[in-house]
Design an enzyme around this catalytic site. Structure first.
Site, PDB file in Angstrom:
ATOM      1  N   GLU A 198       0.900  -1.386  -0.370  1.00 17.62           N
ATOM      2  CA  GLU A 198       0.168   0.148   0.118  1.00 17.62           C
ATOM      3  C   GLU A 198       1.084   1.636   0.058  1.00 17.62           C
ATOM      4  O   GLU A 198       1.768   1.634   1.124  1.00 17.62           O
ATOM      5  CB  GLU A 198      -0.660   0.078   1.535  1.00 17.62           C
ATOM      6  CG  GLU A 198      -2.324   1.370   0.984  1.00 17.62           C
ATOM      7  CD  GLU A 198      -1.624   2.585   1.231  1.00 17.62           C
ATOM      8  OE1 GLU A 198      -1.674   3.512   0.938  1.00 17.62           O
ATOM      9  OE2 GLU A 198      -1.688   2.294   2.896  1.00 17.62           O
ATOM     10  N   CYS A 215      -2.100   9.267   2.919  1.00 20.00           N
ATOM     11  CA  CYS A 215      -1.172   8.637   1.060  1.00 20.00           C
ATOM     12  C   CYS A 215      -2.830   8.404   0.740  1.00 20.00           C
ATOM     13  O   CYS A 215      -2.975   8.887  -0.099  1.00 20.00           O
ATOM     14  CB  CYS A 215      -1.181   7.092   1.504  1.00 20.00           C
ATOM     15  SG  CYS A 215      -2.189   6.147   2.648  1.00 20.00           S
TER      16      CYS A 215
END
Length: 453
Positions: A226, A260
């Site tokens: 990720e 993010c």
């Protein structure tokens, strides 16, 4: 390893690194623990995971204090993060057995089915921005599936790593089921290559993800990555602007802008650009930045001087290339690694604000002619983690989110966020694999076919 308090610039407690011998011993201990843990019942694992949730809640304020001291998020956000970790523990404690039950499949055999078997040691390399959540997001499903875990946390949040280890210890997990190592990147490479380690999960930068994928691939080990994101938020001409502004700013400034999946590229049609920017400035100016331990603070410091300087450099280069700064954009003259809420407009292709991830409290406004161009700009990125569309025509926005927006998570009239019930992850340079939901717990299992004639 030693953290520096980003609000005060004062060094915190030193945590000695583990030696190579200690690393090997930890891996052997984890493997020994796995031999027993994989044979425990779901109910036994569930009881321990629920106790972990209890520990998190009972020590919520203490854990939040460690997070805020080491990486600078506000105390209220730190406390909310601890609660979210308790939620994911309870979620998998209640759902893991259902998610991993045998799947009966009718064939020409007398019996055939799929069984989900644990792999063994899962090695996790985790980042500093959500120092508790990122860890529990992988640990709760991995342990409930019957795996054991070894954590290498970011070097600037060692206190968080130690605190997380204490959660599993206090909850009564057997020794070796969850392990913490203070190690270098070179030592981490040796862990990935170790014969007992069966899988790797990393949350972090695209650069780090590529390196870990390369190392894991060299020894044919499963990995989930990720990575970074530059999430587009498309504001269509018929959007509820008040809702859009409130939501996008909350997303952009969450976690001091260091997320993010925060809103990073604000894509708006020319017809509403002026009104949108006026409202955007007003909303971002309302966020108070300062001491993260102060309950009135909305925005704390960035995690370190290096990260603040990198962000400011991208802002400066974008302005030099023709972007216009309509709020913030200057490093404040104060103690701590602070950066003010900042807005760049007139952002064009080729500028750092268009091409790169701005990991901090900076919003970039990109103007487009119409919906078609908005989608083209939104998808014009190396990343593909999340994205959002705002419109009063929900059916129209949903269709665009479902079929046209290229990302792992696409939201309508809401900010992108992770939720234990929904799969989470990206495409392109935002990584591969999924965490959370039933998809996440199945990433690190052997999907075994059993065929009986």
């Amino acid at each position: 390893m030693q953290a520096i308090n980003p609000a005060t610039e004062q060094p915190l407690k030193v945590h000695p690194n583990h030696s190579d011998e200690e690393v090997r011993g930890t891996i052997e201990e984890a493997q020994s623990a796995f031999n027993d843990w994989e044979n425990t019942s779901f109910s036994h694992r569930s009881n321990l995971m629920k106790k972990a949730a209890d520990v998190l809640r009972s020590e919520q304020k203490a854990f939040a204090k460690v997070m805020t001291e080491e990486m600078g998020k506000t105390l209220k956000e730190s406390e909310a993060e601890v609660e979210k970790c308790a939620w994911v523990c309870e979620f998998y404690a209640e759902k893991a057995e259902e998610f991993l039950k045998d799947e009966l499949i009718e064939t020409d055999a007398s019996k055939s089915y799929v069984r989900h078997c644990p792999l063994g040691i899962v090695f996790a390399i985790m980042p500093w921005n959500y120092p508790f959540w990122q860890v529990f997001r992988f640990a709760a499903p991995s342990l409930m599936a019957g795996n054991v875990a070894i954590l290498k946390h970011a070097p600037n949040v060692p206190g968080c790593a130690a605190a997380i280890f204490s959660v599993f210890e206090k909850a009564g997990f057997p020794k070796g089921v969850f392990n913490n190592l203070f190690i270098s990147n070179e030592q981490a490479s040796d862990v990935i290559a170790h014969k007992h380690v069966k899988a790797v999960t990393l949350t972090g930068s695209t650069r780090a993800g590529k390196e870990v994928a390369k190392q894991a691939g060299a020894v044919l080990k499963k990995c989930v990555l990720e990575l970074g994101g530059s999430d587009p938020y498309i504001i269509l001409e018929d959007a509820d602007l008040d809702l859009a502004i409130e939501t996008t700013v909350a997303s952009r400034l969450k976690n001091n802008g260091q997320s993010c999946i925060s809103a990073k590229r604000f894509i708006v049609p020319e017809s509403i650009k002026e009104t949108f920017e006026e409202k955007l400035v007003e909303e971002m100016k309302s966020y108070r930045f300062g001491d993260p331990t102060d309950e009135q603070t909305d925005l704390g410091p960035m995690v370190g001087k290096k990260y603040r300087d990198q962000l400011h450099g991208k802002v400066t280069r974008s302005i030099e290339a023709g972007a216009r700064c309509i709020l913030g954009g200057e490093v404040p003259d104060m103690k701590g690694y602070y950066y003010p809420p900042t807005i760049l407009t007139n952002v064009k292709k080729g500028m750092p604000a268009y091409e790169e991830e701005l990991f901090g409290p900076v919003a970039t406004v990109i103007t487009v002619k119409d919906e078609e161009e908005a989608l083209k700009v939104a998808n014009d990125t190396y990343y593909g983690l999340g994205g959002a569309i705002f419109s009063k025509d929900v059916e129209r926005a949903e269709k665009l989110a479902a079929t046209k927006l290229e990302a792992g998570s696409c939201f309508v009239n809401a900010m992108v966020q992770s939720d234990p019930r929904l799969p989470f992850g990206g495409i392109n340079e935002s990584g591969f694999g999924r965490e959370l939901s039933h998809h996440g717990i199945k990433e690190f299992v052997n999907v075994k076919t059993v065929y009986v004639k």
